[in-house]
Design a protein around this motif. Structure first.
Motif, PDB file in Angstrom:
ATOM      1  N   MET A 177     -12.341 -43.041 -46.791  1.00 46.95           N
ATOM      2  CA  MET A 177     -11.809 -41.908 -45.899  1.00 46.95           C
ATOM      3  C   MET A 177     -12.189 -42.128 -44.603  1.00 46.95           C
ATOM      4  O   MET A 177     -12.763 -43.127 -43.994  1.00 46.95           O
ATOM      5  CB  MET A 177     -12.698 -40.754 -46.721  1.00 46.95           C
ATOM      6  CG  MET A 177     -12.136 -39.206 -46.226  1.00 46.95           C
ATOM      7  SD  MET A 177     -10.554 -39.056 -47.226  1.00 46.95           S
ATOM      8  CE  MET A 177      -9.767 -37.649 -46.348  1.00 46.95           C
ATOM      9  N   THR A 178     -11.889 -41.441 -43.665  1.00 47.62           N
ATOM     10  CA  THR A 178     -11.865 -41.468 -42.208  1.00 47.62           C
ATOM     11  C   THR A 178     -12.238 -40.157 -41.673  1.00 47.62           C
ATOM     12  O   THR A 178     -11.646 -39.088 -42.401  1.00 47.62           O
ATOM     13  CB  THR A 178     -10.621 -42.108 -41.776  1.00 47.62           C
ATOM     14  OG1 THR A 178     -10.261 -43.370 -42.306  1.00 47.62           O
ATOM     15  CG2 THR A 178     -10.264 -41.931 -40.284  1.00 47.62           C
ATOM     16  N   TYR A 179     -12.769 -39.903 -40.461  1.00 46.07           N
ATOM     17  CA  TYR A 179     -12.439 -38.936 -39.736  1.00 46.07           C
ATOM     18  C   TYR A 179     -12.369 -39.131 -38.334  1.00 46.07           C
ATOM     19  O   TYR A 179     -13.321 -39.991 -37.484  1.00 46.07           O
ATOM     20  CB  TYR A 179     -13.707 -38.083 -39.928  1.00 46.07           C
ATOM     21  CG  TYR A 179     -13.636 -36.654 -39.249  1.00 46.07           C
ATOM     22  CD1 TYR A 179     -12.703 -35.875 -39.352  1.00 46.07           C
ATOM     23  CD2 TYR A 179     -14.876 -35.998 -38.677  1.00 46.07           C
ATOM     24  CE1 TYR A 179     -12.343 -34.664 -38.573  1.00 46.07           C
ATOM     25  CE2 TYR A 179     -14.932 -34.910 -37.922  1.00 46.07           C
ATOM     26  CZ  TYR A 179     -13.641 -34.186 -37.876  1.00 46.07           C
ATOM     27  OH  TYR A 179     -13.814 -32.977 -37.101  1.00 46.07           O
ATOM     28  N   CYS A 180     -11.481 -38.706 -37.695  1.00 40.05           N
ATOM     29  CA  CYS A 180     -10.949 -38.944 -36.008  1.00 40.05           C
ATOM     30  C   CYS A 180     -10.739 -37.672 -35.632  1.00 40.05           C
ATOM     31  O   CYS A 180      -9.960 -36.737 -36.125  1.00 40.05           O
ATOM     32  CB  CYS A 180      -9.934 -40.034 -36.188  1.00 40.05           C
ATOM     33  SG  CYS A 180     -10.109 -41.530 -36.748  1.00 40.05           S
ATOM     34  N   ILE A 181     -11.319 -37.311 -34.344  1.00 43.97           N
ATOM     35  CA  ILE A 181     -10.716 -36.295 -33.634  1.00 43.97           C
ATOM     36  C   ILE A 181     -10.370 -36.645 -32.200  1.00 43.97           C
ATOM     37  O   ILE A 181     -10.922 -37.672 -31.658  1.00 43.97           O
ATOM     38  CB  ILE A 181     -12.164 -35.400 -33.233  1.00 43.97           C
ATOM     39  CG1 ILE A 181     -13.047 -35.435 -34.364  1.00 43.97           C
ATOM     40  CG2 ILE A 181     -12.038 -34.011 -32.796  1.00 43.97           C
ATOM     41  CD1 ILE A 181     -14.366 -34.834 -34.241  1.00 43.97           C
ATOM     42  N   ALA A 182      -9.405 -36.110 -31.587  1.00 45.03           N
ATOM     43  CA  ALA A 182      -9.024 -36.080 -30.224  1.00 45.03           C
ATOM     44  C   ALA A 182      -8.771 -34.886 -29.758  1.00 45.03           C
ATOM     45  O   ALA A 182      -8.284 -33.806 -30.148  1.00 45.03           O
ATOM     46  CB  ALA A 182      -7.409 -36.679 -30.218  1.00 45.03           C
ATOM     47  N   VAL A 183      -9.509 -34.863 -28.557  1.00 41.81           N
ATOM     48  CA  VAL A 183      -9.559 -33.444 -27.830  1.00 41.81           C
ATOM     49  C   VAL A 183      -8.747 -33.647 -26.450  1.00 41.81           C
ATOM     50  O   VAL A 183      -9.312 -34.752 -25.600  1.00 41.81           O
ATOM     51  CB  VAL A 183     -10.994 -33.042 -27.435  1.00 41.81           C
ATOM     52  CG1 VAL A 183     -11.143 -31.413 -27.004  1.00 41.81           C
ATOM     53  CG2 VAL A 183     -11.891 -33.132 -28.854  1.00 41.81           C
ATOM     54  N   SER A 184      -7.766 -32.824 -26.203  1.00 43.00           N
ATOM     55  CA  SER A 184      -7.157 -32.978 -24.784  1.00 43.00           C
ATOM     56  C   SER A 184      -7.557 -31.893 -23.913  1.00 43.00           C
ATOM     57  O   SER A 184      -7.006 -30.376 -24.291  1.00 43.00           O
ATOM     58  CB  SER A 184      -5.743 -33.007 -25.110  1.00 43.00           C
ATOM     59  OG  SER A 184      -5.118 -33.221 -23.899  1.00 43.00           O
ATOM     60  N   LEU A 185      -8.341 -31.688 -23.012  1.00 40.46           N
ATOM     61  CA  LEU A 185      -8.948 -30.753 -22.150  1.00 40.46           C
ATOM     62  C   LEU A 185      -8.405 -30.920 -20.770  1.00 40.46           C
ATOM     63  O   LEU A 185      -7.632 -31.916 -20.324  1.00 40.46           O
ATOM     64  CB  LEU A 185     -10.359 -30.863 -22.218  1.00 40.46           C
ATOM     65  CG  LEU A 185     -10.914 -30.940 -23.667  1.00 40.46           C
ATOM     66  CD1 LEU A 185     -12.643 -31.388 -23.439  1.00 40.46           C
ATOM     67  CD2 LEU A 185     -11.044 -29.527 -24.008  1.00 40.46           C
ATOM     68  N   LYS A 186      -8.647 -29.874 -19.974  1.00 41.49           N
ATOM     69  CA  LYS A 186      -8.168 -29.822 -18.474  1.00 41.49           C
ATOM     70  C   LYS A 186      -8.528 -31.103 -17.740  1.00 41.49           C
ATOM     71  O   LYS A 186      -7.826 -31.859 -17.104  1.00 41.49           O
ATOM     72  CB  LYS A 186      -8.826 -28.711 -17.644  1.00 41.49           C
ATOM     73  CG  LYS A 186      -7.967 -27.652 -17.458  1.00 41.49           C
ATOM     74  CD  LYS A 186      -8.242 -26.409 -16.792  1.00 41.49           C
ATOM     75  CE  LYS A 186      -9.560 -26.279 -15.981  1.00 41.49           C
ATOM     76  NZ  LYS A 186      -9.903 -25.285 -15.521  1.00 41.49           N
ATOM     77  N   ASP A 187     -10.006 -31.483 -18.069  1.00 39.43           N
ATOM     78  CA  ASP A 187     -10.513 -32.611 -17.226  1.00 39.43           C
ATOM     79  C   ASP A 187      -9.956 -34.114 -18.093  1.00 39.43           C
ATOM     80  O   ASP A 187     -10.483 -35.196 -17.175  1.00 39.43           O
ATOM     81  CB  ASP A 187     -11.834 -32.477 -17.451  1.00 39.43           C
ATOM     82  CG  ASP A 187     -12.312 -31.539 -16.442  1.00 39.43           C
ATOM     83  OD1 ASP A 187     -11.464 -31.000 -15.696  1.00 39.43           O
ATOM     84  OD2 ASP A 187     -13.622 -31.066 -16.689  1.00 39.43           O
ATOM     85  N   GLY A 188      -9.794 -34.016 -19.147  1.00 39.16           N
ATOM     86  CA  GLY A 188      -9.133 -35.317 -19.570  1.00 39.16           C
ATOM     87  C   GLY A 188      -9.157 -35.298 -21.206  1.00 39.16           C
ATOM     88  O   GLY A 188      -9.170 -34.393 -21.791  1.00 39.16           O
ATOM     89  N   LEU A 189      -9.722 -36.337 -21.684  1.00 41.95           N
ATOM     90  CA  LEU A 189      -9.494 -36.761 -23.181  1.00 41.95           C
ATOM     91  C   LEU A 189     -10.866 -37.117 -23.805  1.00 41.95           C
ATOM     92  O   LEU A 189     -11.583 -37.764 -23.284  1.00 41.95           O
ATOM     93  CB  LEU A 189      -8.611 -37.733 -23.598  1.00 41.95           C
ATOM     94  CG  LEU A 189      -7.062 -37.638 -23.120  1.00 41.95           C
ATOM     95  CD1 LEU A 189      -6.240 -38.847 -23.300  1.00 41.95           C
ATOM     96  CD2 LEU A 189      -6.409 -36.729 -24.038  1.00 41.95           C
ATOM     97  N   VAL A 190     -11.060 -36.456 -25.107  1.00 44.53           N
ATOM     98  CA  VAL A 190     -12.373 -37.052 -25.834  1.00 44.53           C
ATOM     99  C   VAL A 190     -11.956 -37.745 -27.118  1.00 44.53           C
ATOM    100  O   VAL A 190     -11.205 -36.871 -27.883  1.00 44.53           O
ATOM    101  CB  VAL A 190     -13.423 -35.983 -25.808  1.00 44.53           C
ATOM    102  CG1 VAL A 190     -14.564 -36.503 -26.793  1.00 44.53           C
ATOM    103  CG2 VAL A 190     -13.861 -35.572 -24.617  1.00 44.53           C
ATOM    104  N   LEU A 191     -12.261 -38.946 -27.579  1.00 44.08           N
ATOM    105  CA  LEU A 191     -11.760 -39.336 -28.839  1.00 44.08           C
ATOM    106  C   LEU A 191     -12.757 -39.810 -29.525  1.00 44.08           C
ATOM    107  O   LEU A 191     -13.638 -40.387 -28.956  1.00 44.08           O
ATOM    108  CB  LEU A 191     -10.564 -40.723 -28.767  1.00 44.08           C
ATOM    109  CG  LEU A 191      -9.632 -40.377 -27.665  1.00 44.08           C
ATOM    110  CD1 LEU A 191      -8.628 -41.759 -27.526  1.00 44.08           C
ATOM    111  CD2 LEU A 191      -8.629 -39.346 -27.721  1.00 44.08           C
ATOM    112  N   THR A 192     -12.848 -39.465 -30.854  1.00 41.41           N
ATOM    113  CA  THR A 192     -13.961 -39.719 -31.849  1.00 41.41           C
ATOM    114  C   THR A 192     -13.561 -40.331 -33.005  1.00 41.41           C
ATOM    115  O   THR A 192     -12.781 -39.827 -33.535  1.00 41.41           O
ATOM    116  CB  THR A 192     -15.112 -38.331 -32.096  1.00 41.41           C
ATOM    117  OG1 THR A 192     -15.043 -37.685 -30.665  1.00 41.41           O
ATOM    118  CG2 THR A 192     -16.494 -38.871 -32.332  1.00 41.41           C
ATOM    119  N   SER A 193     -14.140 -41.318 -33.465  1.00 39.21           N
ATOM    120  CA  SER A 193     -13.836 -41.873 -34.917  1.00 39.21           C
ATOM    121  C   SER A 193     -14.946 -42.532 -35.796  1.00 39.21           C
ATOM    122  O   SER A 193     -15.907 -42.837 -35.005  1.00 39.21           O
ATOM    123  CB  SER A 193     -12.790 -43.128 -34.927  1.00 39.21           C
ATOM    124  OG  SER A 193     -13.133 -43.912 -33.864  1.00 39.21           O
TER     125      SER A 193
END
Lengths: 250, 250
Positions: free
Chosen positions: B1-17
């Motif tokens: 299994m896997t868990y990844c998140i991408a957050v796109s905010l005013k100031d930029g991006l946050v990627l987690t995996s």
């Protein structure tokens, strides 16, 4: 969708269920999923149900008819909760099979149950009855069972429920678990039913039904959110000094 | 299994995996799911992947080959992130189809991707590319995308992520979301990769890789657990006076 939890602790049982039923998002109704039976006085048995509403209603109806007609095996004659769970499993499979041939390919008559309670001198307990009719119970390490939309609310149960947690503390934990689920899945909704069963009492007199606007429910949902925000705000930052360029990229 | 998140905010991006891959629970390996590309200097594109490992590797390989062979459409020629996501979708569908006929009935070659980054003067962003090749992006109201085991970690994202959340705060939120997921699903595991992309910077220089025993990761996981316990302990009790007998039961 549905979300139900049964917790089996040293001191007794805690059962929680939501009340939203939907056949597509354009057909939403309120149906309680906690079902009581007028059994003999030496036992108390409660059912929580998830899945196809026609199946769950047919199953519950059959359980009641069997008691009334005093069939050889019914909720009043079984000697153990596990026996009750097996009996429930047989009826569930039978009811599911009835309409399979008539259904379209997308038709899914399956239903899942939790059967909980106490019979005579036997210990109290809870059983999860799968659509296939087989069942599992709780353990010391995992004192709870869930049916329906189980994932959103699982982390909080894993964090707080121990076999010696008090019944009221477990009740609050279930309400918080229900809150997480209701926030993330619109097809799980109030009223929230909560039943506390004290070991060996053989009475079901501590039942709560929290409507959407219930003061207590609103208060702990709000408090929990605020407390989590406070807790989150105190977490330490990671240090930018520990970062480096993403490997594999120029 | 896997868990990844991408957050796109005013100031930029946050990627987690996370980094756990398994073919059955008896075959578990560590594979990073965050992939960088050596694109032209006017763009940064990062991929997060979930699903069949053979498919995701074949897709990433093809994306790299297309750049090297300077095909008409590749990550260096597309003008928009949405164009890159559509191109990725086409390649993903093509790779999944290759082995379908050879597979057994249980064979599932499907893969899901998140493509995130920034191209030239265009705004930064993130796209979730489904196995069918179509895609969605984030919104002001829902500034994040998840792939893989998404449910355990969703409540905390819903509670804390707003479009103007700072990048580091969003990073902590993703680590907490990852913690909830790793606690409940043993097939999601460390090392946890985290990438912070500052809007318009066109550099990927703030990358973190937290091993299982990483001091910071252990600390916030532990602190979060303790803070939740404290918060839980302060919740008010429901009053037994509000209870009544369970209806339908004598």
């Amino acid at each position: 969708m549905t979300y139900c939890i049964a917790v089996s602790l040293k001191d007794g049982l805690v059962l929680t269920s939501d009340s939203r039923t939907n056949a597509g998002i354009d057909n939403v109704s309120i149906y309680g999923k906690m079902h009581a039976f007028c059994t003999a006085s030496d036992r108390k048995i409660v059912l929580l149900s998830a899945g196809n509403l026609a199946t769950t209603q047919a199953v519950i109806d059959q359980l009641k008819r069997d008691m009334k007609e005093e069939t050889a095996v019914n909720l009043d004659t079984v000697n153990y909760l596990s026996e009750a769970a097996e009996y429930l499993g047989r009826i569930s499979v039978e009811k599911q099979r009835r309409h399979v041939d008539a259904g379209q390919s997308s038709f899914n008559p399956s239903a899942t149950f939790i059967l909980a309670g106490q019979i005579g001198q036997e210990p109290h307990g809870a059983y999860l009855v799968y659509p296939e009719g087989n069942c599992i119970t709780t353990s010391r390490q995992t004192p709870y069972l869930q049916i329906g939309e189980n994932k959103y609310g699982k982390p909080v149960l894993d964090r707080f429920l121990k076999i010696d947690t008090s019944l009221h503390e477990a009740g609050r934990c279930c309400l918080i678990s229900m809150d997480s689920t209701m926030r993330s899945n619109a097809s799980v909704g109030a009223p929230v039913e909560l039943l506390i069963y004290h070991r060996d009492s053989l009475v079901l007199d501590e039942y709560y039904c929290f409507q959407e606007d219930n003061e207590y429910l609103s208060k702990i949902r709000k408090m929990w959110h605020e407390k989590l925000k406070e807790a989150f705000a105190t977490l330490p930052q990671f240090s930018k000094e520990d970062s480096r360029p993403l490997p594999g990229c120029i």
